[in-house]
Design a protein around this motif. Sequence first.
Motif, PDB file in Angstrom:
ATOM      1  N   VAL A 185       0.859  -1.178   0.000  1.00  0.00           N
ATOM      2  CA  VAL A 185       0.000   0.000   0.000  1.00  0.00           C
ATOM      3  C   VAL A 185       0.898   1.232   0.000  1.00  0.00           C
ATOM      4  O   VAL A 185       1.803   1.345   0.824  1.00  0.00           O
ATOM      5  N   TRP A 186       0.656   2.115  -0.966  1.00  0.00           N
ATOM      6  CA  TRP A 186       1.459   3.345  -1.048  1.00  0.00           C
ATOM      7  C   TRP A 186       0.768   4.442  -0.267  1.00  0.00           C
ATOM      8  O   TRP A 186      -0.355   4.821  -0.574  1.00  0.00           O
ATOM      9  N   ALA A 187       1.451   4.981   0.735  1.00  0.00           N
ATOM     10  CA  ALA A 187       0.844   6.021   1.567  1.00  0.00           C
ATOM     11  C   ALA A 187       1.156   7.414   1.010  1.00  0.00           C
ATOM     12  O   ALA A 187       0.533   8.387   1.395  1.00  0.00           O
ATOM     13  N   PHE A 188       2.123   7.500   0.109  1.00  0.00           N
ATOM     14  CA  PHE A 188       2.568   8.775  -0.465  1.00  0.00           C
ATOM     15  C   PHE A 188       2.901   9.811   0.611  1.00  0.00           C
ATOM     16  O   PHE A 188       2.494  10.969   0.538  1.00  0.00           O
ATOM     17  N   THR A 189       3.592   9.358   1.619  1.00  0.00           N
ATOM     18  CA  THR A 189       4.109  10.258   2.650  1.00  0.00           C
ATOM     19  C   THR A 189       5.252   9.528   3.340  1.00  0.00           C
ATOM     20  O   THR A 189       5.294   8.298   3.343  1.00  0.00           O
ATOM     21  N   TRP A 190       6.217  10.281   3.867  1.00  0.00           N
ATOM     22  CA  TRP A 190       7.246   9.674   4.710  1.00  0.00           C
ATOM     23  C   TRP A 190       6.796   9.699   6.158  1.00  0.00           C
ATOM     24  O   TRP A 190       7.242   8.896   6.969  1.00  0.00           O
ATOM     25  N   TYR A 191       5.929  10.668   6.493  1.00  0.00           N
ATOM     26  CA  TYR A 191       5.690  10.943   7.904  1.00  0.00           C
ATOM     27  C   TYR A 191       4.331  11.544   8.107  1.00  0.00           C
ATOM     28  O   TYR A 191       4.168  12.749   8.066  1.00  0.00           O
ATOM     29  N   ASP A 192       3.294  10.737   8.275  1.00  0.00           N
ATOM     30  CA  ASP A 192       1.973  11.227   8.616  1.00  0.00           C
ATOM     31  C   ASP A 192       1.312  10.105   9.415  1.00  0.00           C
ATOM     32  O   ASP A 192       0.752   9.175   8.834  1.00  0.00           O
ATOM     33  N   PRO A 193       1.419  10.169  10.744  1.00  0.00           N
ATOM     34  CA  PRO A 193       0.983   9.039  11.557  1.00  0.00           C
ATOM     35  C   PRO A 193      -0.440   8.582  11.244  1.00  0.00           C
ATOM     36  O   PRO A 193      -0.691   7.379  11.162  1.00  0.00           O
ATOM     37  N   GLY A 194      -1.361   9.548  11.041  1.00  0.00           N
ATOM     38  CA  GLY A 194      -2.746   9.175  10.768  1.00  0.00           C
ATOM     39  C   GLY A 194      -2.856   8.315   9.527  1.00  0.00           C
ATOM     40  O   GLY A 194      -3.454   7.244   9.528  1.00  0.00           O
ATOM     41  N   LYS A 195      -2.247   8.784   8.430  1.00  0.00           N
ATOM     42  CA  LYS A 195      -2.309   8.057   7.161  1.00  0.00           C
ATOM     43  C   LYS A 195      -1.618   6.703   7.265  1.00  0.00           C
ATOM     44  O   LYS A 195      -2.107   5.699   6.753  1.00  0.00           O
ATOM     45  N   GLU A 196      -0.455   6.692   7.908  1.00  0.00           N
ATOM     46  CA  GLU A 196       0.280   5.435   8.033  1.00  0.00           C
ATOM     47  C   GLU A 196      -0.544   4.403   8.809  1.00  0.00           C
ATOM     48  O   GLU A 196      -0.603   3.233   8.436  1.00  0.00           O
ATOM     49  N   ALA A 197      -1.204   4.871   9.881  1.00  0.00           N
ATOM     50  CA  ALA A 197      -2.028   3.956  10.679  1.00  0.00           C
ATOM     51  C   ALA A 197      -3.185   3.427   9.849  1.00  0.00           C
ATOM     52  O   ALA A 197      -3.518   2.238   9.902  1.00  0.00           O
ATOM     53  N   GLU A 198      -3.802   4.309   9.045  1.00  0.00           N
ATOM     54  CA  GLU A 198      -4.927   3.876   8.206  1.00  0.00           C
ATOM     55  C   GLU A 198      -4.476   2.846   7.174  1.00  0.00           C
ATOM     56  O   GLU A 198      -5.165   1.857   6.920  1.00  0.00           O
ATOM     57  N   ALA A 199      -3.301   3.072   6.590  1.00  0.00           N
ATOM     58  CA  ALA A 199      -2.775   2.123   5.604  1.00  0.00           C
ATOM     59  C   ALA A 199      -2.519   0.775   6.258  1.00  0.00           C
ATOM     60  O   ALA A 199      -2.872  -0.275   5.704  1.00  0.00           O
ATOM     61  N   ALA A 200      -1.924   0.796   7.440  1.00  0.00           N
ATOM     62  CA  ALA A 200      -1.630  -0.455   8.140  1.00  0.00           C
ATOM     63  C   ALA A 200      -2.924  -1.178   8.502  1.00  0.00           C
ATOM     64  O   ALA A 200      -3.041  -2.397   8.356  1.00  0.00           O
ATOM     65  N   LYS A 201      -3.925  -0.401   8.949  1.00  0.00           N
ATOM     66  CA  LYS A 201      -5.209  -0.986   9.335  1.00  0.00           C
ATOM     67  C   LYS A 201      -5.861  -1.681   8.140  1.00  0.00           C
ATOM     68  O   LYS A 201      -6.394  -2.782   8.268  1.00  0.00           O
ATOM     69  N   ALA A 202      -5.800  -1.035   6.961  1.00  0.00           N
ATOM     70  CA  ALA A 202      -6.378  -1.636   5.761  1.00  0.00           C
ATOM     71  C   ALA A 202      -5.717  -2.986   5.477  1.00  0.00           C
ATOM     72  O   ALA A 202      -6.382  -3.972   5.157  1.00  0.00           O
ATOM     73  N   LEU A 203      -4.385  -3.033   5.599  1.00  0.00           N
ATOM     74  CA  LEU A 203      -3.665  -4.275   5.328  1.00  0.00           C
ATOM     75  C   LEU A 203      -4.029  -5.357   6.349  1.00  0.00           C
ATOM     76  O   LEU A 203      -4.210  -6.521   5.997  1.00  0.00           O
ATOM     77  N   ILE A 204      -4.145  -4.939   7.604  1.00  0.00           N
ATOM     78  CA  ILE A 204      -4.479  -5.907   8.658  1.00  0.00           C
ATOM     79  C   ILE A 204      -5.901  -6.449   8.439  1.00  0.00           C
ATOM     80  O   ILE A 204      -6.139  -7.647   8.518  1.00  0.00           O
ATOM     81  N   ASP A 205      -6.841  -5.542   8.110  1.00  0.00           N
ATOM     82  CA  ASP A 205      -8.217  -5.976   7.848  1.00  0.00           C
ATOM     83  C   ASP A 205      -8.273  -6.954   6.685  1.00  0.00           C
ATOM     84  O   ASP A 205      -9.184  -7.772   6.589  1.00  0.00           O
ATOM     85  N   GLN A 206      -7.315  -6.851   5.765  1.00  0.00           N
ATOM     86  CA  GLN A 206      -7.314  -7.772   4.616  1.00  0.00           C
ATOM     87  C   GLN A 206      -6.497  -9.018   4.881  1.00  0.00           C
ATOM     88  O   GLN A 206      -6.120  -9.723   3.946  1.00  0.00           O
ATOM     89  N   GLY A 207      -6.200  -9.253   6.132  1.00  0.00           N
ATOM     90  CA  GLY A 207      -5.608 -10.540   6.472  1.00  0.00           C
ATOM     91  C   GLY A 207      -4.099 -10.569   6.667  1.00  0.00           C
ATOM     92  O   GLY A 207      -3.536 -11.629   6.934  1.00  0.00           O
TER      93      GLY A 207
END
Lengths: 356, 310
Positions: A185-207
Amino acid sequence: MHKFLIRSFVSSLVLLFTLTVAAVAKDVKAAFVYIGPTGDHGWTYQHDVGRKAVEAAGFKTTYVEGVPESADAERVLRQLANSGHDIIFTTSFGYMNPTNKVAKEFPNVKFEHATGYKREHPNVATYAARFYEGRTILGTIAGTMTKSNVIGYVASFPIPEVIRGINSFTLAAQKVNPNIKTKIVWAFTWYDPGKEAEAAKALIDQGADVIAQHTDSTAIVQMAEKAGVYAFGQASDMDKFAPKAVLTSVENNWGPYYVDRVKAVANGTWNQKDTWHGIGDGMVVISGLDSQMPSDLQAKVKKLQADLASGKVHSFTGPIYDQKGNLMVAEGKTADDGMLAGMMTYVKGVEGDIPK
Amino acid sequence: MIVDVNFVGLIIASIMASAVPLILASCGELITERSGVLNLGVEGMMIIGAISGFALMTVTGSLIIAVFGAMLAGVLISTIFAFLTQTLITNHVATGLALTIFGIGISAMIGKNFVGIPGKEFPVLFEGLKDTIPLLSPILFGHSIVFYFAFALPFITSYFLKKTKIGLIVRAVGDSPESASNQGINVRFVRYACILYGGAMCGLAGAYLSMIYTPQWIENMTGGRGWIALALVVFSTWNPIKILIGAMIFGGLTIIQFHMQAIGVRIPVQFLTALPYIVTIIVLVVISRDSRKIRLSTPSSLGKSFHKDN
């Protein structure tokens, strides 16, 4: 009254003399330009740890935090070069052009640019770390520890550095577990905790039950901790943010290189070069391994670490195929540095396309 | 099939969680704007709330003190704005922008000592009910108190503005401060109160980010959410329920685009990244295209200074 005047005149002369002597026998001064705040973990923090090592070695240092990769960078560089610094380290990719531009104006000052490739003037050197070697170790751990065989990977920007990391990670994971899939998942940021957490959550929800990251904040390992999956620290040891989730971290260790280069300026042996150091030279360090990892895996990782350090194992050893099945590296060969530096294709087993 | 239903529930729950700071800040700013004051300092007040909440939590160890402290910090910094714009009659736009710049700077300064400290776990409610109902359980249960408050707030705000006397006074002050003043309403006092309330909500929104959503302090961690909250107020045409819809669409598309990437949908990622911004604006413009209603709900004297001495 006269006596007083004479006395003060003499004492100021003495003072002036001392100052002049001090100026003649002047020490080498090093400056560091940072993209972010020094903080307590992450990319800039690790550079600052390196700077402190230079201080500890007896040199004076200066640093400027939060310098944007724009015309501001030139202004800061000029100011540092003008104020008596002998060597300036610019620690972000975007400083590449400003560094070269200002270096031309100050031929007597040495410039060291991290992660870049332009050395347009004899006083510009470049240096980077072979982080992909660390990711070979992370891939080995991820491939072994996953139960769902889905590994998530939060990426920042589609540049060779990041693609190389994804490939190195996936190749290593496939080697220990041919069934794994790496979801990017490309977050298109080096440093944005909110976005990074959302990206990680999406991956976790997908198994995904192991999450790797190529962004800088600790939001991802914290999200992994909350969700009960595994993760790896980036740039610094992130264990204290997520003691259960973090299996290990890949740390950036710039200190030895910085001390080396500043000493070279002091001895007059500084020369222009391109440095690319990995685990072997200690620029990439693997943090302590978590006790949740089975002991045979720990032993395997330690051996792999030693083999990568000695050069016995290379992260990109053939046969390596790209996503379409074309041969990238032939059997028994290893990828050369030119190929690694410009790597813009996924290897087989990585899902999706590289954003263009 | 059950798995799929729960998966949808999980996605909706993460969308709601990401919408919380936007809803809080927007609803706060909505009250401020309804009283005729345009405060562009939302981002600054949020970041002050974020650092204050995190710092107080670290220093005192009390989550209650931290949450209320963050709101108080929002109130304090918005007092500066209120004093400048209402007492010294400065320009709203310039003062609001200054407030944001000030907030970002001072939060970074205070935050120096709080970088790299892991946050505390924030208690969640109804955790035990998490696996009872498919689809709905992850949406309804297992969230923080701030989460539930945020989803009640648009309805409370709507009721307050439409059905209460004080709400009517706020709207009157925003529409025609002169008439309101002639009716014996202390315009300056009402505006002060609305500005401070907006500050409290922005402070809470910031605290949600640094204490609950991603429990850590990082410089600039609001990441422009204050500006999005501001835009939501305008595009929702000052309607709290539409703010809720807009915040859900924005949060939803941000999260769904990550899911689409992970599934491997072959749409350019840059397009997916821009999608939340584009679609939120389009949807809000479409659902609020009735120009008569826009005129009714737009505070007519928004951003204009009121000079009369009370």
